[in-house]
Design a protein around this motif. Structure first.
Motif, PDB file in Angstrom:
ATOM      1  N   TYR A   1      15.351  12.382 -10.881  1.00  0.00           N
ATOM      2  CA  TYR A   1      15.672  13.277  -9.767  1.00  0.00           C
ATOM      3  C   TYR A   1      16.618  12.548  -8.843  1.00  0.00           C
ATOM      4  O   TYR A   1      16.385  11.370  -8.505  1.00  0.00           O
TER       5      TYR A   1
ATOM      6  N   TYR B   1      21.760  13.034   0.616  1.00  0.00           N
ATOM      7  CA  TYR B   1      21.461  13.285   2.019  1.00  0.00           C
ATOM      8  C   TYR B   1      22.707  13.065   2.864  1.00  0.00           C
ATOM      9  O   TYR B   1      23.518  12.186   2.582  1.00  0.00           O
TER      10      TYR B   1
ATOM     11  N   LEU C   1      18.699  16.606   3.617  1.00  0.00           N
ATOM     12  CA  LEU C   1      18.959  16.890   2.210  1.00  0.00           C
ATOM     13  C   LEU C   1      20.020  17.976   2.101  1.00  0.00           C
ATOM     14  O   LEU C   1      19.910  19.030   2.730  1.00  0.00           O
TER      15      LEU C   1
ATOM     16  N   ASP D   1      20.466  18.494  -4.534  1.00  0.00           N
ATOM     17  CA  ASP D   1      19.750  17.590  -5.442  1.00  0.00           C
ATOM     18  C   ASP D   1      19.922  18.077  -6.876  1.00  0.00           C
ATOM     19  O   ASP D   1      20.311  19.221  -7.124  1.00  0.00           O
TER      20      ASP D   1
ATOM     21  N   ARG E   1      18.186  17.535 -11.018  1.00  0.00           N
ATOM     22  CA  ARG E   1      17.197  16.937 -11.905  1.00  0.00           C
ATOM     23  C   ARG E   1      17.843  16.509 -13.203  1.00  0.00           C
ATOM     24  O   ARG E   1      18.917  17.001 -13.569  1.00  0.00           O
TER      25      ARG E   1
ATOM     26  N   PHE F   1      24.226   9.635   1.659  1.00  0.00           N
ATOM     27  CA  PHE F   1      23.404   8.728   0.851  1.00  0.00           C
ATOM     28  C   PHE F   1      22.996   9.411  -0.447  1.00  0.00           C
ATOM     29  O   PHE F   1      22.556  10.556  -0.433  1.00  0.00           O
TER      30      PHE F   1
ATOM     31  N   ARG G   1      15.035   8.974  -7.995  1.00  0.00           N
ATOM     32  CA  ARG G   1      13.573   8.944  -8.007  1.00  0.00           C
ATOM     33  C   ARG G   1      13.098   8.241  -9.271  1.00  0.00           C
ATOM     34  O   ARG G   1      13.492   8.608 -10.380  1.00  0.00           O
TER      35      ARG G   1
ATOM     36  N   GLY H   1       6.252   6.366  -9.608  1.00  0.00           N
ATOM     37  CA  GLY H   1       5.428   6.537  -8.419  1.00  0.00           C
ATOM     38  C   GLY H   1       6.027   7.439  -7.380  1.00  0.00           C
ATOM     39  O   GLY H   1       5.654   7.389  -6.213  1.00  0.00           O
ATOM     40  N   ASN H   2       6.963   8.296  -7.786  1.00  0.00           N
ATOM     41  CA  ASN H   2       7.606   9.234  -6.866  1.00  0.00           C
ATOM     42  C   ASN H   2       8.362   8.516  -5.759  1.00  0.00           C
ATOM     43  O   ASN H   2       8.499   9.030  -4.653  1.00  0.00           O
ATOM     44  N   MET H   3       8.861   7.343  -6.020  1.00  0.00           N
ATOM     45  CA  MET H   3       9.607   6.607  -5.018  1.00  0.00           C
ATOM     46  C   MET H   3      11.099   6.865  -5.162  1.00  0.00           C
ATOM     47  O   MET H   3      11.627   6.969  -6.261  1.00  0.00           O
ATOM     48  N   LEU H   4      11.768   6.972  -4.010  1.00  0.00           N
ATOM     49  CA  LEU H   4      13.215   7.097  -3.981  1.00  0.00           C
ATOM     50  C   LEU H   4      13.829   5.745  -3.643  1.00  0.00           C
ATOM     51  O   LEU H   4      13.374   5.068  -2.720  1.00  0.00           O
TER      52      LEU H   4
ATOM     53  N   PHE I   1      17.526   4.344  -2.452  1.00  0.00           N
ATOM     54  CA  PHE I   1      18.754   4.871  -1.885  1.00  0.00           C
ATOM     55  C   PHE I   1      19.933   3.941  -2.135  1.00  0.00           C
ATOM     56  O   PHE I   1      19.785   2.709  -2.195  1.00  0.00           O
ATOM     57  N   GLY I   2      21.108   4.541  -2.242  1.00  0.00           N
ATOM     58  CA  GLY I   2      22.340   3.770  -2.209  1.00  0.00           C
ATOM     59  C   GLY I   2      22.638   3.324  -0.793  1.00  0.00           C
ATOM     60  O   GLY I   2      21.965   3.744   0.163  1.00  0.00           O
ATOM     61  N   GLY I   3      23.659   2.487  -0.637  1.00  0.00           N
ATOM     62  CA  GLY I   3      23.976   1.909   0.662  1.00  0.00           C
ATOM     63  C   GLY I   3      24.691   2.834   1.624  1.00  0.00           C
ATOM     64  O   GLY I   3      24.872   2.492   2.791  1.00  0.00           O
TER      65      GLY I   3
ATOM     66  N   GLY J   1      24.295  -1.120   6.067  1.00  0.00           N
ATOM     67  CA  GLY J   1      24.627  -1.677   4.765  1.00  0.00           C
ATOM     68  C   GLY J   1      23.511  -1.638   3.739  1.00  0.00           C
ATOM     69  O   GLY J   1      23.726  -1.969   2.576  1.00  0.00           O
ATOM     70  N   HIS J   2      22.309  -1.226   4.165  1.00  0.00           N
ATOM     71  CA  HIS J   2      21.163  -1.216   3.240  1.00  0.00           C
ATOM     72  C   HIS J   2      20.635   0.175   2.944  1.00  0.00           C
ATOM     73  O   HIS J   2      19.660   0.325   2.229  1.00  0.00           O
ATOM     74  N   GLY J   3      21.239   1.174   3.494  1.00  0.00           N
ATOM     75  CA  GLY J   3      20.696   2.507   3.278  1.00  0.00           C
ATOM     76  C   GLY J   3      19.286   2.593   3.837  1.00  0.00           C
ATOM     77  O   GLY J   3      18.954   1.978   4.858  1.00  0.00           O
TER      78      GLY J   3
END
Lengths: 111, 113
Positions: free
Chosen positions: A32, A36, A46, A49, A51, A89, A93, A96-99, A101-103, B40-42
């Protein structure tokens, strides 16, 4: 763990031009991918998105494409407007359903 | 904005003091998350919760603890604040039926002197 790289870090375009932001991810099990938009001093919102069972998704001037083989996904904004100026951003996913993120990409649309 | 509030919105504290940030939701969503955002770290996940009294560590959990005694509240505690914990902290929530989609609160700006 998952690693998400986002490019470019800054992007400047003329109003009406298109903007493309690219992200790569490392975990092939990620399924996923949200995008953002964050305006200065505001919360991330958001905007679209996708899938992993879909290759492309559009919502008016915004589209996201996903290439699972290459493990990269992109945000496309057409006919950019000054109000599109913000930090964008990407995220992936994973377990553990964790996201993760990019920088972030700072998009500036010049009138 | 998804019925999420955070308090305080701004806080200045001194190194070594304990700090607790609160996230409150009115959506009755099962999942809650704490992130920190630094240039810089999101956004980086600190801790998350998948139900009352059920929590787990994220990517940058050292120096932080959490508690969730009610569905609507998720607390983040810095036991002994350090300058490296100066950041903007965001809470997020997601619902059981669509748990991957996270909605963010307004954020708390924390400065540790």
């Amino acid at each position: 763990g998952e690693n998400v790289e986002q490019h470019p870090s800054t992007l400047s375009v003329q109003e009406g031009d298109s903007a493309v932001i690219k992200c790569t991810y490392s975990d092939s099990a990620s399924n996923y991918f949200p995008w953002y938009k964050q305006e200065l001093g505001k919360r991330p919102q958001l905007i679209i998105d996708i899938r992993s069972n879909v290759g492309e998704k559009k919502d008016q001037r915004i589209a996201v494409t996903l290439n699972k083989t290459a493990k990269h996904f992109s945000l496309h904004i057409t006919e950019t407007q000054p109000e599109d100026s913000a930090v964008y951003f990407c995220a992936a996913r994973h377990a553990g359903n964790m996201l993760t993120f990019g920088g972030g990409t700072r998009l500036m649309v010049k009138p | 904005d998804a019925g999420i509030t955070q308090s305080p919105r701004h806080k200045v504290t001194e190194t070594g003091t304990p700090v607790t940030l609160r996230c409150h939701q009115t959506e009755n969503h099962r999942y809650m998350y704490w992130y920190r955002q630094d240039p810089g770290h999101g956004l980086r996940l600190i801790h998350y919760s998948y139900g009352v009294k059920d929590t787990d560590k994220g990517e940058v959990s050292d120096g932080y603890s959490v508690s969730r005694s009610k569905t609507e509240d998720f607390l983040l505690t810095l036991e002994s604040a350090t300058s490296s914990q100066t950041s903007v902290y965001f809470c997020a929530i997601s619902e059981s039926g669509r748990k991957e989609t996270q909605y963010f609160g307004p954020g708390t700006r924390l400065l540790v002197l």
